[in-house]
Design a protein around this motif. Structure first.
Motif, short mmCIF file in Angstrom:
data_model
loop_
_atom_site.label_atom_id
_atom_site.label_comp_id
_atom_site.label_asym_id
_atom_site.label_seq_id
_atom_site.Cartn_x
_atom_site.Cartn_y
_atom_site.Cartn_z
N LEU A 143 5.99 5.82 -11.10
CA LEU A 143 5.34 4.63 -11.65
C LEU A 143 5.38 4.65 -13.17
O LEU A 143 5.58 3.62 -13.80
N VAL B 174 8.33 3.14 -14.98
CA VAL B 174 8.54 1.69 -14.94
C VAL B 174 7.77 1.03 -16.08
O VAL B 174 6.58 1.27 -16.23
N VAL C 120 6.93 -4.42 -13.68
CA VAL C 120 6.17 -4.41 -12.42
C VAL C 120 5.44 -5.73 -12.25
O VAL C 120 5.45 -6.34 -11.19
N ARG C 121 4.79 -6.17 -13.32
CA ARG C 121 4.00 -7.39 -13.25
C ARG C 121 4.87 -8.56 -12.79
O ARG C 121 4.52 -9.31 -11.91
N THR D 61 6.00 -8.12 -9.05
CA THR D 61 5.00 -8.05 -7.99
C THR D 61 4.13 -9.29 -7.89
O THR D 61 3.30 -9.38 -7.02
N TRP E 254 -2.28 -13.00 -14.09
CA TRP E 254 -1.54 -12.65 -12.86
C TRP E 254 -2.49 -12.09 -11.81
O TRP E 254 -2.27 -12.21 -10.63
N MET E 255 -3.61 -11.49 -12.28
CA MET E 255 -4.58 -11.00 -11.31
C MET E 255 -5.26 -12.15 -10.61
O MET E 255 -5.57 -12.08 -9.43
N VAL F 273 5.36 -4.32 -2.08
CA VAL F 273 5.74 -2.90 -2.08
C VAL F 273 7.23 -2.78 -2.35
O VAL F 273 7.68 -1.97 -3.15
N THR F 274 8.02 -3.65 -1.70
CA THR F 274 9.46 -3.60 -1.91
C THR F 274 9.80 -3.90 -3.37
O THR F 274 10.64 -3.24 -3.97
N LEU G 190 7.84 -3.45 -6.00
CA LEU G 190 7.43 -2.33 -6.85
C LEU G 190 8.45 -1.19 -6.72
O LEU G 190 8.84 -0.58 -7.71
N ALA G 191 8.89 -0.95 -5.49
CA ALA G 191 9.91 0.08 -5.27
C ALA G 191 11.19 -0.29 -6.01
O ALA G 191 11.85 0.56 -6.61
N ALA G 192 11.52 -1.58 -6.00
CA ALA G 192 12.74 -2.03 -6.69
C ALA G 192 12.60 -1.82 -8.19
O ALA G 192 13.54 -1.40 -8.87
N ILE H 291 10.85 0.44 -9.61
CA ILE H 291 11.00 1.87 -9.84
C ILE H 291 12.47 2.25 -9.79
O ILE H 291 12.97 2.98 -10.65
N PRO I 242 1.18 2.97 -21.79
CA PRO I 242 0.82 1.75 -21.07
C PRO I 242 -0.44 1.12 -21.66
O PRO I 242 -1.41 1.80 -21.96
N TYR J 97 -1.56 1.13 -14.48
CA TYR J 97 -1.04 0.66 -15.76
C TYR J 97 -2.15 0.20 -16.70
O TYR J 97 -2.02 0.30 -17.91
N LEU K 5 4.58 2.66 -0.52
CA LEU K 5 5.54 2.77 -1.62
C LEU K 5 6.42 4.02 -1.43
O LEU K 5 7.63 3.97 -1.62
N LEU L 294 10.42 4.05 -1.02
CA LEU L 294 11.26 4.81 -1.95
C LEU L 294 12.12 5.81 -1.21
O LEU L 294 13.29 6.02 -1.54
#
Lengths: 230, 49
Positions: A49, A52, A57-58, A61, A74-75, A93-94, A96-98, A100, A116, B7, B37, B41
């Motif tokens: 994480l 990234v 990510v924002r 996702t 965005w929240m 999840v996909t 976020l994985a992408a 990463i 961050p 974050y 996740l 991965l």
């Protein structure tokens, strides 16, 4: 899931558990093989994480069809998407994985990485000529104490490491636990219940041996531009 | 939940207040989210940064 403590492992491994919860997890781990096994499986995730950029990510996702209720955050969009949340979780999840996967390809080896959130951080570093371990820590104030982003080089591979934080008053806390999963520099999140100015030192310990000690001078100052060079 | 915790360095209580969900839900979503996740991965063959 076969242990009620297990759901605490998520916030624990992210360094987001507050001190009382972190202590109860640590008291529980020695007696629970299933939680230990789960923690080891989750251990590489924070490092991934951290690789990234948060902006990436924002973007990826945020559910594209969710309508913003307040038009800005965005929240807020995530909240408004609560009704059809379950249908989307797989997609998030996909994504976020992408993110990463992209970051691992792009950011790996980069020497410059912003802290961050862009908050000013106290930067400390230390090295040990005997173990050849070098480490840098960025300390950022948080509501429960201090967020620590530790970058460590030269730690032995696949050995359980602990970050032990000592306060000026003489207390100690284990601020983070991880396995060194690759030989290059790794970044791990950790947290301590004290303010940065109350922290005297940080020690990375493995197999009962101190790999590196980072001493915090009394007047270490927050430095936004130094944080960018981390 | 994961992105806010990690974050934005928010605490469990802060995320719970922000999303208007119980703290226990923040913990469980964080845990199951990280698990999902990790599976995703692993499926992509990524095991470390």
């Amino acid at each position: 899931m076969n242990c009620q403590m297990m759901t605490s492992l998520g916030v624990y491994v992210l360094g987001a558990a507050e001190p009382a919860e972190r202590r109860s997890v640590e008291a529980h781990l020695p007696g629970c093989p299933s939680c230990r096994a789960e923690l080891i499986r989750l251990a590489p995730i924070p490092g991934l994480l951290a690789s990234v950029p948060p902006g990436a990510v924002r973007q990826r996702t945020t559910p594209p069809v969710a309508v913003a209720t307040d038009g800005s955050s965005w929240m807020g969009r995530l909240r408004s998407a609560e009704g059809s949340r379950r249908a989307r979780i797989g997609g998030i999840v996909t994504a976020l994985a992408a993110s990463i996967a992209v970051a691992v390809g792009v950011v790996l080896g980069a020497s410059s990485r912003p802290v961050p959130g862009g908050h000013s951080a106290v930067l400390l570093s230390g090295m040990n000529a005997a173990t050849h371990v070098r480490s840098t820590a960025a300390l950022t104030r948080s509501s429960w104490g201090t967020s620590i982003r530790l970058t460590i080089r030269g730690a032995p591979l696949n050995v359980r490491c602990r970050l032990v934080v000592r306060s000026r008053a003489g207390g100690t806390e284990t601020a983070g636990v991880w396995d060194a999963w690759r030989e290059g520099p790794i970044t791990v999140p950790a947290s301590a219940g004290w303010r940065a100015s109350d922290i005297a030192s940080l020690q990375v310990v493995a197999r009962g041996r101190t790999l590196v000690t980072i001493n915090a001078p009394r007047h270490a100052r927050a430095n936004r531009s130094a944080a960018r060079r981390l | 939940v994961i992105t806010i915790l990690f974050y934005q360095r928010k605490s469990v209580a802060e995320v719970a207040a922000l999303l208007a969900i119980p703290e226990g839900t923040v913990r469980s979503r964080c845990f199951y989210g990280l698990r999902a996740l990790r599976r995703e991965l692993e499926r992509q063959g990524i095991t470390g940064p």
